[in-house]
Scaffold this motif. Structure first.
Motif, PDB file in Angstrom:
ATOM      1  N   ALA A 156       0.846  -1.191   0.000  1.00 48.80           N
ATOM      2  CA  ALA A 156       0.000   0.000   0.000  1.00 48.80           C
ATOM      3  C   ALA A 156       0.883   1.244   0.000  1.00 48.80           C
ATOM      4  N   PRO A 157       0.353   2.381  -0.445  1.00 52.31           N
ATOM      5  CA  PRO A 157       1.153   3.612  -0.466  1.00 52.31           C
ATOM      6  C   PRO A 157       1.723   3.938   0.905  1.00 52.31           C
ATOM      7  N   GLY A 158       3.009   4.185   0.935  1.00 48.77           N
ATOM      8  CA  GLY A 158       3.666   4.564   2.176  1.00 48.77           C
ATOM      9  C   GLY A 158       3.942   3.422   3.129  1.00 48.77           C
ATOM     10  N   LYS A 159       3.657   2.198   2.709  1.00 48.39           N
ATOM     11  CA  LYS A 159       3.860   1.036   3.577  1.00 48.39           C
ATOM     12  C   LYS A 159       4.810   0.041   2.922  1.00 48.39           C
ATOM     13  N   GLU A 160       5.339  -0.853   3.743  1.00 47.85           N
ATOM     14  CA  GLU A 160       6.216  -1.898   3.231  1.00 47.85           C
ATOM     15  C   GLU A 160       5.389  -3.011   2.579  1.00 47.85           C
ATOM     16  N   ARG A 161       6.052  -3.742   1.705  1.00 50.89           N
ATOM     17  CA  ARG A 161       5.403  -4.890   1.096  1.00 50.89           C
ATOM     18  C   ARG A 161       5.151  -5.945   2.159  1.00 50.89           C
ATOM     19  N   GLU A 162       3.955  -6.544   2.123  1.00 57.49           N
ATOM     20  CA  GLU A 162       3.595  -7.531   3.140  1.00 57.49           C
ATOM     21  C   GLU A 162       3.037  -8.790   2.496  1.00 57.49           C
ATOM     22  N   LEU A 163       3.164  -9.883   3.239  1.00 53.11           N
ATOM     23  CA  LEU A 163       2.631 -11.159   2.796  1.00 53.11           C
ATOM     24  C   LEU A 163       1.109 -11.123   2.769  1.00 53.11           C
ATOM     25  N   VAL A 164       0.539 -11.705   1.703  1.00 55.77           N
ATOM     26  CA  VAL A 164      -0.896 -11.953   1.665  1.00 55.77           C
ATOM     27  C   VAL A 164      -1.134 -13.444   1.899  1.00 55.77           C
ATOM     28  N   ALA A 165      -0.571 -14.274   1.017  1.00 56.10           N
ATOM     29  CA  ALA A 165      -0.746 -15.722   1.141  1.00 56.10           C
ATOM     30  C   ALA A 165       0.264 -16.433   0.264  1.00 56.10           C
ATOM     31  N   THR A 166       0.597 -17.666   0.664  1.00 50.74           N
ATOM     32  CA  THR A 166       1.463 -18.510  -0.157  1.00 50.74           C
ATOM     33  C   THR A 166       0.862 -19.901  -0.256  1.00 50.74           C
ATOM     34  N   ILE A 167       1.313 -20.638  -1.280  1.00 48.03           N
ATOM     35  CA  ILE A 167       0.841 -22.000  -1.482  1.00 48.03           C
ATOM     36  C   ILE A 167       1.973 -22.829  -2.063  1.00 48.03           C
ATOM     37  N   THR A 168       2.146 -24.035  -1.523  1.00 46.02           N
ATOM     38  CA  THR A 168       3.192 -24.923  -2.005  1.00 46.02           C
ATOM     39  C   THR A 168       2.674 -25.764  -3.174  1.00 46.02           C
ATOM     40  N   THR A 169       3.583 -26.511  -3.764  1.00 45.86           N
ATOM     41  CA  THR A 169       3.206 -27.388  -4.863  1.00 45.86           C
ATOM     42  C   THR A 169       2.153 -28.406  -4.429  1.00 45.86           C
ATOM     43  N   ALA A 170       2.264 -28.855  -3.182  1.00 46.28           N
ATOM     44  CA  ALA A 170       1.325 -29.853  -2.655  1.00 46.28           C
ATOM     45  C   ALA A 170       0.002 -29.238  -2.210  1.00 46.28           C
ATOM     46  N   GLY A 171      -0.080 -27.920  -2.221  1.00 44.65           N
ATOM     47  CA  GLY A 171      -1.326 -27.255  -1.844  1.00 44.65           C
ATOM     48  C   GLY A 171      -1.369 -26.719  -0.429  1.00 44.65           C
ATOM     49  N   GLY A 172      -0.266 -26.809   0.283  1.00 44.04           N
ATOM     50  CA  GLY A 172      -0.228 -26.238   1.619  1.00 44.04           C
ATOM     51  C   GLY A 172      -0.268 -24.722   1.561  1.00 44.04           C
ATOM     52  N   THR A 173      -1.101 -24.112   2.390  1.00 45.77           N
ATOM     53  CA  THR A 173      -1.309 -22.667   2.329  1.00 45.77           C
ATOM     54  C   THR A 173      -0.909 -21.970   3.619  1.00 45.77           C
ATOM     55  N   ASN A 174      -0.612 -20.688   3.468  1.00 45.66           N
ATOM     56  CA  ASN A 174      -0.282 -19.836   4.600  1.00 45.66           C
ATOM     57  C   ASN A 174      -0.857 -18.462   4.304  1.00 45.66           C
ATOM     58  N   TYR A 175      -1.562 -17.882   5.281  1.00 52.13           N
ATOM     59  CA  TYR A 175      -2.210 -16.585   5.097  1.00 52.13           C
ATOM     60  C   TYR A 175      -1.768 -15.606   6.180  1.00 52.13           C
ATOM     61  N   ALA A 176      -1.711 -14.341   5.805  1.00 55.04           N
ATOM     62  CA  ALA A 176      -1.578 -13.306   6.814  1.00 55.04           C
ATOM     63  C   ALA A 176      -2.873 -13.269   7.618  1.00 55.04           C
ATOM     64  N   ASP A 177      -2.754 -12.954   8.886  1.00 55.69           N
ATOM     65  CA  ASP A 177      -3.922 -13.018   9.777  1.00 55.69           C
ATOM     66  C   ASP A 177      -5.091 -12.177   9.275  1.00 55.69           C
ATOM     67  N   SER A 178      -4.811 -11.000   8.744  1.00 53.47           N
ATOM     68  CA  SER A 178      -5.893 -10.097   8.337  1.00 53.47           C
ATOM     69  C   SER A 178      -6.624 -10.579   7.084  1.00 53.47           C
TER      70      SER A 178
END
Length: 120
Positions: free
Chosen positions: A40-62
């Protein structure tokens, strides 16, 4: 090289939905992990979500419960379904991947970004 092409950004009203797509191409053996980040403007880049080849996911809390990341390994494509969007979700969304290339190297790659604006 590996190229990432994002699509699906735009303007949406609060409470609305958008679906982002990111297609990878190049001399790829495997995309070990794919993901979305935002800045976002004026902010650092942040994680939204990731996914592995096997389908494992990780999300930012928000984003938990509102965003869903998925991927199509056959198409080397990752998706981000965003629901119940809020004005604070306004940002440039970047696709990211850790790619195992044909030459044996493993490198991190970024897309050019797609703008998401949530506003009435």
């Amino acid at each position: 090289q590996v190229q990432l092409v994002e699509s699906g950004g735009g303007l949406v009203q609060p409470g609305g939905s958008l679906r982002l797509s990111c297609a990878a191409s190049g001399s790829i053996i495997r995309l070990i992990k794919m993901g979305w980040y935002r800045q976002a403007p004026g902010k650092e880049r942040e994680l939204v979500a990731t996914i592995t080849t096997a389908g494992g996911t990780n999300y930012a809390d928000s984003m938990k419960g509102r965003f869903t990341i998925s991927r199509d390994n056959a198409k080397n494509t990752v998706y981000l379904q965003m629901n119940s969007l809020k004005p604070e979700d306004t940002a440039i969304y970047y696709c990211n991947t850790k790619a195992w290339r044909i030459d044996g190297t493993i490198n991190n790659y970024w897309g050019q970004g797609t703008q998401v604006t949530v506003s009435s």
